[in-house]
Design an enzyme around this catalytic site. Structure first.
Site, PDB file in Angstrom:
ATOM      1  CE  LYS A  12      -0.405 -16.023  -0.244  1.00  0.00           C
ATOM      2  NZ  LYS A  12       0.414 -14.813  -0.127  1.00  0.00           N
ATOM      3  CE  LYS A  24      -2.758 -13.069   1.582  1.00  0.00           C
ATOM      4  NZ  LYS A  24      -1.817 -12.156   2.246  1.00  0.00           N
ATOM      5  N   GLY A  40       1.501 -12.054   7.201  1.00  0.00           N
ATOM      6  CA  GLY A  40       2.273 -13.103   7.863  1.00  0.00           C
ATOM      7  C   GLY A  40       3.333 -13.661   6.937  1.00  0.00           C
ATOM      8  CG  ASP A  81      -0.942 -11.974  -1.755  1.00  0.00           C
ATOM      9  OD1 ASP A  81      -0.406 -11.274  -2.645  1.00  0.00           O
ATOM     10  OD2 ASP A  81      -0.345 -12.317  -0.708  1.00  0.00           O
ATOM     11  CD  GLU A 102      -1.233  -9.135   0.315  1.00  0.00           C
ATOM     12  OE1 GLU A 102      -2.251  -9.780   0.650  1.00  0.00           O
ATOM     13  OE2 GLU A 102      -0.167  -9.201   0.937  1.00  0.00           O
ATOM     14  CB  SER A 144      -3.262 -16.420   3.849  1.00  0.00           C
ATOM     15  OG  SER A 144      -2.643 -16.434   2.597  1.00  0.00           O
ATOM     16  CG  ASP A 194       3.243  -8.362   1.028  1.00  0.00           C
ATOM     17  OD1 ASP A 194       4.279  -8.035   1.630  1.00  0.00           O
ATOM     18  OD2 ASP A 194       2.797  -9.521   1.089  1.00  0.00           O
ATOM     19  CE  LYS A 243       3.413 -10.460   4.443  1.00  0.00           C
ATOM     20  NZ  LYS A 243       3.699 -11.162   3.170  1.00  0.00           N
TER      21      LYS A 243
HETATM   22 MG   LIG Z   1       1.226 -10.858   0.278  1.00  0.00          MG
END
Ligand SMILES: [Mg+2]
Length: 376
Positions: free
Chosen positions: A169, A167, A296, A194, A219, A141, A244, A268
């Site tokens: 952000k 991934k 995570g 995400d 996400e 990520s 999420d 998670k």
């Molecule tokens: Mg997330």
């Protein structure tokens, strides 16, 4: 059986580099650790909280308060079965409201305690009669970058290190153009984004314009409490939505699937209130044919090892955010540290407990606050 003691530690760990999401940047983590002791054995758990209530309403102080003043007294007074201690704790608090990360930290410690008492791996306890894998694929990520050159260098490095999914952000203004450049430079790599709740329903067309880039998933584009909004958005998008922040329990997962608000769920355990609830979400999604993967929370090695054990279950079908310890920490609190092989897989320890030694010397150096709650 009775739990003899619950030891709490608040530690501060500095990250290798700042990690930026649509919530803001993180350079230092406040982490609450729990050690449960009984019968001459012990087990460790970690909460997913941070010092600031951004991802979650919980923070390190509320987590400490809930464990010290409510969870611990009830647990120390409770008669647990010798097998199924974690699920028994989940059952004990099933009618209590919220504070999932506080509950998850203690429950993790109890699962690890039972693994050590029974001399089996935590993975084996989580799996029950489910199948497991001994190697799991790992994704990375990457936080939001001001400069595309810097992001491109991080992607190149991650691909060289073997990570099996990238991934990124995103936030409004740092989305479509960035993804277009990444696809142009890196081609058909396994790529997802995400948004961490960063978009409004009205900004749906921006997310729709990501469809041509064939991302694995988007996400959590909308706010955590907007499951119907995600359902409307998913109906518009070809790209699968993964939820999420919206999924706090088995009931939320069922609601999201019933609404067709997502095609994947990021599990998670700390957000969902513990490993027992996480296993229930895993099984629900398996029944519905919906893949899950393990996210995570910038965990230390303790939380990371619990995640690796959980992510070895069969419906974790996508690479998890289970990066190597060195990706986040100069020095981890477990030994050996978590490493990712050159092929982008991490090995699941098949030895007693978490399979790595918890470094109490490192915890003592990092500790800000500690207490031991014992049988009176
Ligand atoms: Mg997330």
């Amino acid at each position: 059986m009775r739990i003899d003691a619950l030891d709490l530690y608040l530690i501060k760990m500095s990250m290798v580099g700042e990690f930026v999401t649509s919530f803001g940047g993180v350079q230092e983590r406040e982490i609450v650790l729990v050690r449960a002791r009984a019968g001459g054995a012990s087990g460790w758990g970690e909460s997913g909280v941070d010092g600031v209530p951004l991802y979650s309403y919980e923070d390190a102080a509320t987590c400490w308060h809930i464990i010290e003043d409510f969870l611990a007294p009830a647990i120390l007074a409770h008669e647990f079965p010798s097998e199924g201690i974690g699920p028994a704790m989940a059952d004990l608090f099933s009618s209590w409201r919220w504070h999932p990360m506080a509950r998850a930290a203690v429950e993790e410690a109890l699962w690890d305690l039972e693994a050590n008492l029974r001399e089996v791996s935590v993975q084996r306890l989580y799996a029950g009669d489910r199948e497991t894998r001994q190697r799991i694929p790992v994704g990375i990520s990457l936080g939001i970058q001001e400069d595309f050159g810097h992001l491109a260098a991080q992607i190149s490095e991650a691909l060289d290190q073997g990570y099996r999914r990238i991934k990124l952000k995103i936030e409004p203004g740092k989305d479509v153009a960035v993804i277009e450049k990444v696809r142009h430079q890196f081609g058909d790599i396994p790529l997802m984004v995400d948004a961490n709740c960063g978009y409004t329903r009205e900004q749906g067309p921006i997310l729709k314009s990501l469809d041509p880039f064939e991302l694995l998933m988007i996400e959590q584009p909308l706010e955590h409490d907007d499951i119907p909004g995600h359902a409307d958005l998913q109906a518009e998008l070809e790209t699968p939505i993964c939820l999420d922040e919206s999924i706090h329990s088995l009931r939320h997962a069922r609601l999201a699937l019933d609404y067709d608000a997502c095609r994947l769920i990021n599990i998670k355990a700390s957000r969902i209130g513990g490993r027992t609830e996480a296993l229930a979400v895993h099984d629900l999604c398996a029944d519905r044919g919906v893949p899950v993967w393990c996210g995570g929370m910038l965990e230390s090695g303790i939380g990371r090892l619990h995640n690796i054990a959980l992510a070895s279950l069969p419906n974790f079908q996508m690479p998890g955010d289970l990066s190597a310890s060195r990706r986040y920490w100069h020095e981890d609190i477990i030994e050996p540290e978590v490493t990712v092989g050159p092929d982008g897989f991490v090995e699941v320890p098949d030895i007693v407990g978490l399979g790595h030694r918890v470094r109490e010397d490192a915890i003592q150096r990092l500790v800000v606050r500690s207490t031991s709650l014992r049988q009176t």
